[in-house]
Design a protein around this motif. Sequence first.
Motif, mmCIF file in Angstrom:
data_model
loop_
_atom_site.group_PDB
_atom_site.id
_atom_site.type_symbol
_atom_site.label_atom_id
_atom_site.label_comp_id
_atom_site.label_asym_id
_atom_site.label_seq_id
_atom_site.Cartn_x
_atom_site.Cartn_y
_atom_site.Cartn_z
ATOM 1 N N ALA A 83 12.080 46.777 10.048
ATOM 2 C CA ALA A 83 11.808 46.658 11.758
ATOM 3 C C ALA A 83 11.292 47.545 12.476
ATOM 4 N N GLU A 84 11.681 48.846 11.937
ATOM 5 C CA GLU A 84 11.022 49.753 12.911
ATOM 6 C C GLU A 84 9.202 49.734 12.907
ATOM 7 N N ALA A 85 8.803 49.512 11.864
ATOM 8 C CA ALA A 85 7.766 49.864 11.605
ATOM 9 C C ALA A 85 6.278 48.576 12.504
ATOM 10 N N TRP A 86 7.520 47.197 12.012
ATOM 11 C CA TRP A 86 7.204 45.409 13.474
ATOM 12 C C TRP A 86 7.341 46.498 14.624
ATOM 13 N N GLU A 87 8.655 47.082 15.056
ATOM 14 C CA GLU A 87 8.421 47.547 16.476
ATOM 15 C C GLU A 87 7.251 48.340 17.025
ATOM 16 N N ALA A 88 6.554 49.479 15.824
ATOM 17 C CA ALA A 88 5.433 49.918 16.449
ATOM 18 C C ALA A 88 4.828 49.032 16.510
ATOM 19 N N LEU A 89 4.358 48.203 16.075
ATOM 20 C CA LEU A 89 3.139 47.314 16.620
ATOM 21 C C LEU A 89 3.188 46.974 17.591
ATOM 22 N N ASN A 90 4.625 45.942 17.867
ATOM 23 C CA ASN A 90 4.794 45.310 18.935
ATOM 24 C C ASN A 90 4.885 45.921 19.771
ATOM 25 N N MET A 91 4.847 47.122 20.382
ATOM 26 C CA MET A 91 4.701 47.589 21.261
ATOM 27 C C MET A 91 3.941 48.071 21.970
ATOM 28 N N ILE A 92 2.656 48.407 21.395
ATOM 29 C CA ILE A 92 0.954 47.911 21.454
ATOM 30 C C ILE A 92 0.547 46.510 22.309
ATOM 31 N N ARG A 93 1.171 45.689 21.156
ATOM 32 C CA ARG A 93 1.115 43.902 21.698
ATOM 33 C C ARG A 93 1.411 43.470 22.722
ATOM 34 N N ARG A 94 2.313 43.671 23.594
ATOM 35 C CA ARG A 94 3.162 43.861 25.211
ATOM 36 C C ARG A 94 2.747 44.536 25.754
ATOM 37 N N ARG A 95 2.422 45.836 25.617
ATOM 38 C CA ARG A 95 1.332 46.825 26.419
ATOM 39 C C ARG A 95 -0.122 45.900 26.403
ATOM 40 N N ALA A 96 -0.998 45.287 25.462
ATOM 41 C CA ALA A 96 -1.975 44.471 25.491
ATOM 42 C C ALA A 96 -1.768 43.567 27.218
ATOM 43 N N PHE A 142 5.950 48.181 27.077
ATOM 44 C CA PHE A 142 6.355 47.894 25.918
ATOM 45 C C PHE A 142 7.460 48.320 25.049
ATOM 46 N N ASN A 143 8.613 48.633 25.822
ATOM 47 C CA ASN A 143 10.196 49.012 25.121
ATOM 48 C C ASN A 143 10.620 47.284 24.946
ATOM 49 N N THR A 144 10.874 46.286 25.833
ATOM 50 C CA THR A 144 10.966 45.362 26.238
ATOM 51 C C THR A 144 11.144 44.202 25.343
ATOM 52 N N PRO A 145 11.717 44.081 24.142
ATOM 53 C CA PRO A 145 11.407 43.020 23.130
ATOM 54 C C PRO A 145 10.563 41.127 24.730
ATOM 55 N N ASN A 146 9.709 41.017 23.818
ATOM 56 C CA ASN A 146 9.269 39.254 24.706
ATOM 57 C C ASN A 146 8.884 38.555 23.254
ATOM 58 N N ALA A 147 9.963 37.578 23.177
ATOM 59 C CA ALA A 147 9.475 36.309 22.276
ATOM 60 C C ALA A 147 7.788 35.659 22.103
ATOM 61 N N GLY A 148 7.640 35.723 23.423
ATOM 62 C CA GLY A 148 5.965 35.182 23.176
ATOM 63 C C GLY A 148 5.070 36.258 22.581
ATOM 64 N N VAL A 149 4.946 36.900 22.170
ATOM 65 C CA VAL A 149 3.571 38.703 21.955
ATOM 66 C C VAL A 149 4.650 39.143 21.278
ATOM 67 N N ASP A 150 5.568 38.907 20.379
ATOM 68 C CA ASP A 150 6.105 39.909 19.348
ATOM 69 C C ASP A 150 6.100 39.171 17.650
ATOM 70 N N VAL A 151 5.767 40.153 17.455
ATOM 71 C CA VAL A 151 5.223 38.892 15.933
ATOM 72 C C VAL A 151 6.207 39.610 14.893
ATOM 73 N N LEU A 188 2.070 42.597 8.022
ATOM 74 C CA LEU A 188 1.669 43.398 8.764
ATOM 75 C C LEU A 188 0.008 44.186 8.983
ATOM 76 N N ALA A 189 0.604 44.847 7.942
ATOM 77 C CA ALA A 189 -0.693 46.134 7.328
ATOM 78 C C ALA A 189 -1.745 44.860 8.381
ATOM 79 N N GLU A 190 -2.457 44.334 7.407
ATOM 80 C CA GLU A 190 -3.634 43.136 8.084
ATOM 81 C C GLU A 190 -3.877 43.498 10.084
ATOM 82 N N LEU A 191 -2.265 42.444 10.571
ATOM 83 C CA LEU A 191 -2.058 42.683 11.730
ATOM 84 C C LEU A 191 -2.056 44.328 12.577
ATOM 85 N N ALA A 192 -1.535 45.560 11.800
ATOM 86 C CA ALA A 192 -1.918 46.281 12.637
ATOM 87 C C ALA A 192 -3.428 46.962 12.683
ATOM 88 N N PHE A 193 -3.812 46.868 11.062
ATOM 89 C CA PHE A 193 -5.117 46.886 11.546
ATOM 90 C C PHE A 193 -6.070 46.141 12.441
#
Length: 509
Positions: free
Chosen positions: A397-410, A415-424, A429-434
């Motif tokens: 879950a922490e690995a997903w959160e690391a990705l989602n922090m960047i997605r939220r700010r984008a 970036f620290n607030t979960p958002n169902a419309g943006v979070d995955v 995960l590897a390709e999403l992060a890449f």
Amino acid sequence: MKTTYNKKIKSKIRYLLSVVIITSIFQSCADLDEDPTIAQLAPGAYSKIQELELGVTGVHARLNDASWMTTFYAPFWAGDDITTHFGSNKAEFREFDQRQVSQANSRVKNNWEAIYRTIRAANTVISNNEGLILTDPGEIETQTRLIAEVYFLRGVMFFHLARIHGQIPLPLVPDPDQQLGLSDQVTVYEQIESDLLAAESGLPDVYPGVNAGAPRPNSGSARALLARLYLDWAGFPVKDNAKYAEAATSAKQVIDNSAAHNFALLDDLEDLWTLANVFNSESVWTIPYCKSCGQPNRKFGKLGNPSDLAGWQETFAEIRFFEDFPEGPRKEATYRTEHDWENFNDQPTPVFKKIVGPIEDNLAPDFQTDRNDFFIRYAEVLLIYAEASARSGNITAEAWEALNMIRRRAEGLPFNTPNAGVDVTTGDLAELAFTERKWEFAGEYLRWNDLVRMERVEQALSNRTPQTSMNSSGELLPEFNPIKGSLGTDNYFAPIPQREIDLNPSVNN
């Protein structure tokens, strides 16, 4: 011959001035009575801590000499995010852009020489320190920190050069007459790892007395570079998959101790590219510059604009990459989208805001700025953790959160607030992060290495033709610097400069 001599004299003068200037850039340097240029150039073992301090300042001066111009990053024009002018005097940048790099390319030669000057300076400091026996506890602590810093700088220089050339010589003593051959890739990585581990063990959590952004590295800076190293090690050419787990562990260590190192994402990506934030918490290691001190950065401002905007025509954005870039706040932070770039008379290509700066800073008239280089950002640490965790088979879950922090700010969200419309939380995960790295670090000289380590150069560069961008006459814009060389793995690394081969035939592989 006279021209070469004059260039060497000018280079020496610039270096001597740099030693003094670097002292003013770093807030941590002690007040010293000696002439720093004399102390730095004096041969033999150090006899007091002040000489060691000046020696380390000299290594930083060599680093600035190597890094202050775009030559330092010229090989990374090969990525699908960056291009250069189709004419003008940019032929040597175009060689990388078009994947047809000559051994006579002066950017390759100058970069090689400047980096090895930095490495030799580091080796000299390490050697001269061997006889320095101190008894004062405070001085011993300073000595430990300074030598660790030198190992960091040497390791980073080896790493930077290895990303460009692959196999490189590994001089570890200050002998300028060494005739070393090329070390194999694993040996190169092992030496970089050794230097960065030595750095981490001797550096503090936060380097005392410096600005935010670690302009002098701390232990977290070293561990972050280790995470980047292991990610590369797991990819081409070594492809040691076990290193993905080490990359994830290293990145997680930085994340878990980010508060101790004063690392954190900025709330707004736009803020990274302003002069007001040249020192900031998101930079995990910063190479600082100071225009008014005579140590400017010549990679930003005017260099990113076409002649339509009185630019230097050097660092442009790829059209196809711009077309594919997801709309939203991150794209606005990456490019100057207010320009009618499709109708530039010179070369219609998008303009990187990351390069020319925001309009309020008015960097466009100048090619020398106070911008710093954010050599590695905390955002990259987060994305290394997400990608490496997934590629090592340890998705959390922490690995997903690391990705989602960047997605939220984008998306311009906290970036620290979960958002169902943006979070995955599902998918690859590897390709999403890449892919997230592709957008997050556009124009930051990182994309090429990502394509290399994943062996995706041909996939990315064989499909750069603009699909939708047209001028006012309805004409589809062309690709200005089409590929001429091989896109195969045999052409991933830049050639060894011919001058080096002439001087030392053992580097001719």
